[in-house]
Each structure stands twice: as C-alpha cells, then as structure tokens.
Design a protein around this motif. Structure first.
Motif, PDB file in Angstrom:
ATOM      1  N   ASP A  46       0.810  -1.217   0.000  1.00 50.96           N
ATOM      2  CA  ASP A  46       0.000   0.000   0.000  1.00 50.96           C
ATOM      3  C   ASP A  46       0.843   1.268   0.000  1.00 50.96           C
ATOM      4  O   ASP A  46       0.330   2.346  -0.353  1.00 50.96           O
ATOM      5  CB  ASP A  46      -0.928   0.011   1.226  1.00 50.96           C
ATOM      6  CG  ASP A  46      -1.984  -1.091   1.171  1.00 50.96           C
ATOM      7  OD1 ASP A  46      -2.303  -1.554   0.060  1.00 50.96           O
ATOM      8  OD2 ASP A  46      -2.485  -1.483   2.244  1.00 50.96           O
ATOM      9  N   PRO A  49       3.424   4.460  -4.305  1.00 47.16           N
ATOM     10  CA  PRO A  49       2.536   5.415  -4.988  1.00 47.16           C
ATOM     11  C   PRO A  49       2.230   4.996  -6.420  1.00 47.16           C
ATOM     12  O   PRO A  49       2.975   4.227  -7.037  1.00 47.16           O
ATOM     13  CB  PRO A  49       3.351   6.720  -4.954  1.00 47.16           C
ATOM     14  CG  PRO A  49       4.765   6.297  -4.769  1.00 47.16           C
ATOM     15  CD  PRO A  49       4.746   5.022  -4.001  1.00 47.16           C
ATOM     16  N   ALA A  50       1.135   5.519  -6.949  1.00 47.60           N
ATOM     17  CA  ALA A  50       0.672   5.148  -8.290  1.00 47.60           C
ATOM     18  C   ALA A  50       1.729   5.409  -9.351  1.00 47.60           C
ATOM     19  O   ALA A  50       1.881   4.627 -10.296  1.00 47.60           O
ATOM     20  CB  ALA A  50      -0.617   5.904  -8.618  1.00 47.60           C
ATOM     21  N   ALA A  51       2.464   6.506  -9.247  1.00 41.74           N
ATOM     22  CA  ALA A  51       3.482   6.831 -10.257  1.00 41.74           C
ATOM     23  C   ALA A  51       4.559   5.758 -10.323  1.00 41.74           C
ATOM     24  O   ALA A  51       5.043   5.424 -11.415  1.00 41.74           O
ATOM     25  CB  ALA A  51       4.110   8.188  -9.937  1.00 41.74           C
ATOM     26  N   LYS A  52       4.935   5.205  -9.192  1.00 40.23           N
ATOM     27  CA  LYS A  52       5.933   4.142  -9.177  1.00 40.23           C
ATOM     28  C   LYS A  52       5.349   2.831  -9.687  1.00 40.23           C
ATOM     29  O   LYS A  52       6.037   2.076 -10.372  1.00 40.23           O
ATOM     30  CB  LYS A  52       6.480   3.953  -7.763  1.00 40.23           C
ATOM     31  CG  LYS A  52       7.518   4.970  -7.341  1.00 40.23           C
ATOM     32  CD  LYS A  52       8.207   4.540  -6.058  1.00 40.23           C
ATOM     33  CE  LYS A  52       9.332   5.469  -5.691  1.00 40.23           C
ATOM     34  NZ  LYS A  52      10.038   5.025  -4.465  1.00 40.23           N
ATOM     35  N   ARG A  53       4.094   2.572  -9.368  1.00 38.96           N
ATOM     36  CA  ARG A  53       3.474   1.324  -9.835  1.00 38.96           C
ATOM     37  C   ARG A  53       3.472   1.267 -11.362  1.00 38.96           C
ATOM     38  O   ARG A  53       3.715   0.217 -11.952  1.00 38.96           O
ATOM     39  CB  ARG A  53       2.040   1.197  -9.298  1.00 38.96           C
ATOM     40  CG  ARG A  53       1.940   0.944  -7.814  1.00 38.96           C
ATOM     41  CD  ARG A  53       0.569   0.388  -7.445  1.00 38.96           C
ATOM     42  NE  ARG A  53      -0.528   1.245  -7.847  1.00 38.96           N
ATOM     43  CZ  ARG A  53      -1.095   2.164  -7.077  1.00 38.96           C
ATOM     44  NH1 ARG A  53      -0.650   2.361  -5.851  1.00 38.96           N
ATOM     45  NH2 ARG A  53      -2.107   2.892  -7.524  1.00 38.96           N
ATOM     46  N   SER A  54       3.205   2.395 -12.006  1.00 40.73           N
ATOM     47  CA  SER A  54       3.082   2.406 -13.463  1.00 40.73           C
ATOM     48  C   SER A  54       4.407   2.105 -14.162  1.00 40.73           C
ATOM     49  O   SER A  54       4.418   1.630 -15.293  1.00 40.73           O
ATOM     50  CB  SER A  54       2.537   3.756 -13.935  1.00 40.73           C
ATOM     51  OG  SER A  54       3.446   4.796 -13.630  1.00 40.73           O
ATOM     52  N   ARG A  82      -3.015  -5.452  -5.997  1.00 38.65           N
ATOM     53  CA  ARG A  82      -2.893  -4.346  -5.040  1.00 38.65           C
ATOM     54  C   ARG A  82      -4.203  -4.202  -4.285  1.00 38.65           C
ATOM     55  O   ARG A  82      -5.214  -4.834  -4.634  1.00 38.65           O
ATOM     56  CB  ARG A  82      -2.523  -3.037  -5.746  1.00 38.65           C
ATOM     57  CG  ARG A  82      -3.532  -2.525  -6.756  1.00 38.65           C
ATOM     58  CD  ARG A  82      -2.978  -1.327  -7.526  1.00 38.65           C
ATOM     59  NE  ARG A  82      -3.915  -0.822  -8.522  1.00 38.65           N
ATOM     60  CZ  ARG A  82      -4.777   0.155  -8.306  1.00 38.65           C
ATOM     61  NH1 ARG A  82      -4.847   0.728  -7.103  1.00 38.65           N
ATOM     62  NH2 ARG A  82      -5.597   0.569  -9.262  1.00 38.65           N
ATOM     63  N   ASN A  83      -4.181  -3.373  -3.255  1.00 35.42           N
ATOM     64  CA  ASN A  83      -5.373  -3.106  -2.438  1.00 35.42           C
ATOM     65  C   ASN A  83      -6.022  -4.393  -1.948  1.00 35.42           C
ATOM     66  O   ASN A  83      -7.243  -4.575  -2.048  1.00 35.42           O
ATOM     67  CB  ASN A  83      -6.404  -2.269  -3.221  1.00 35.42           C
ATOM     68  CG  ASN A  83      -5.868  -0.919  -3.637  1.00 35.42           C
ATOM     69  OD1 ASN A  83      -5.026  -0.342  -2.957  1.00 35.42           O
ATOM     70  ND2 ASN A  83      -6.347  -0.408  -4.764  1.00 35.42           N
ATOM     71  N   ASN A 134       7.807   0.198  -1.233  1.00 37.54           N
ATOM     72  CA  ASN A 134       8.365   1.498  -1.566  1.00 37.54           C
ATOM     73  C   ASN A 134       9.716   1.716  -0.891  1.00 37.54           C
ATOM     74  O   ASN A 134      10.616   2.325  -1.468  1.00 37.54           O
ATOM     75  CB  ASN A 134       7.403   2.609  -1.149  1.00 37.54           C
ATOM     76  CG  ASN A 134       7.813   3.968  -1.668  1.00 37.54           C
ATOM     77  OD1 ASN A 134       7.950   4.155  -2.875  1.00 37.54           O
ATOM     78  ND2 ASN A 134       8.018   4.919  -0.771  1.00 37.54           N
TER      79      ASN A 134
END
Length: 224
Positions: A46, A49-54, A82-83, A134
C-alpha cells in the motif's frame, strides 16, 4: 598506503546494500503440475505510490523476466495485485528481518491458497509471491540497509523499488542464484550482474553471471 586503504574499504562496505536470502520455504504439500506456467504474483504494498506502480514492470520486472526466459526457455506469467489486505498492508519494516520474513512466508502461502480456492489459479510449487515495497526493510540505499529478502530457493520474496536491481536479485535467489556467483562486468563502464552486492558508483547489467545462469537453469529443469 595500507593506512589509507582500510578507511576507504570501510566506507565502500558501508555503502553496499544488503540483500538477503533465507533457506527455509513454506511447507508446500501439493505436487507441481508440469503443464502449469511459472506464475509470478507481484503484489504492490500500500505504500507504493501510483506513479511508481506504473513504471514497475518496465524498469524493475521486465529486465528479470527477459533474462529468466532466455536462460530457461520457460515463460513467466505475471499477475499484478494491489489493495488486498492483509497482504498489501503487511508490516515489512523490521530490524528482525528473519522473524518478519517468516510472517510474510505464511501470508504468501495463504495468498496462493486464496487465489486457488477462488478458482482463479491452480497452486504450483513453482509459483512466486513477491511483495513490492516502496522502502527498504531497514536502513536505506545510501548508507546501507536491507533492500529485499527471499527464500533460497523458494516461493516468497520481498523487494524494494528504491533500487532497480532488487526485484531481479530477490527473484534470482528464489530460483537458486547466489551472491558468490555474482560478477562485475565491463561494457564501457562497470556494471553488476543481478546477484552481485551493489555499489552506487556502478551501473546495473540486468543479467545473471554465467555461473548463476547455470544454477537457475539446473534448478528449473529439476522441477519438471
């Protein structure tokens, strides 16, 4: 000369990122089916962050899967997730990494059972469950720390996005690659193979050494 060399080596050692492997896997009782693909469940913590996931696949996972498939001739079936607490909220930050990793091994086994019991995927002993984090488990990438941990070999692993080679390194452990076979190569600049303990001054080769390529191939071939 010797009086200067010792503090330099000490400083270099302090910069090195500590990647770890554990020899004990969770107690799989189910037999593997040779027809099953090698599945990699990549679970985003969790805190990612979204930017790293992409960017995770292209920057961190694809270099490993390309090299692995070239070595073994087998495909990796990648499944992102995720989640999904308690897996994505697992408390991986710890000074006692052995105790923490035992907890993750148990959750990784339960995760595989969950996906099986939901009729999504059959369980294979060649499945890999990777928690992508992260941060480091402890410490950090500059002054030393634990950036990942995995079975040697086995199905569970944790790896931080703070270091691009961490995912390939820990998945390498899970397929029986070892530090001792890691190498530094030169292709215009010095780069480290996946299993070599990293230094910030060098780049990443994103390949395994010949010794570890043989170990991975022999291990995968022995599973079928």
């Amino acid at each position: 000369m010797h009086s200067l060399l010792k503090p330099i080596l000490t400083f270099i050692a302090a910069l090195m990122i500590n990647m770890n492997a554990h020899a004990v896997d969770s107690p799989d009782k189910l037999n593997d089916d040779p027809a099953n693909p090698i599945r990699l469940f990549a679970i985003f913590h969790d805190d990612v962050p979204a930017a790293k996931r992409s960017a995770t696949y292209a920057d961190h996972i694809r270099p490993f899967t390309v090299e692995f498939e070239n070595i073994t001739g087998r495909k990796i079936h990648l499944i992102f997730d995720r989640n999904r607490p308690p897996y994505t909220s697992f408390n991986y930050k710890s000074e006692d990494q052995s105790d923490m990793f035992q907890g993750w091994q148990k959750l990784a086994w339960e995760y595989r059972k969950l996906r099986h019991e939901s009729n999504e995927f059959p369980i294979s002993s060649n499945d890999r469950v990777l928690l992508i984090t992260n941060d480091f488990i402890n410490g950090g990438p500059i002054f030393g720390g634990v950036g990942g941990i995995a079975n040697q070999p086995g199905s569970a692993a944790i790896a931080s996005l703070d270091f691009k080679q961490a995912i390939g390194h820990e998945l390498g452990h899970s397929f029986n690659a070892i530090h001792e076979e890691g190498e530094v190569l030169y292709n215009g600049w010095w780069c480290e193979t996946f299993m070599f303990e990293p230094l910030p001054l060098r780049s990443n080769c994103f390949v395994f050494s010949e010794g570890n390529r043989k170990r991975i191939k022999a291990y995968v071939d022995s599973r079928y």
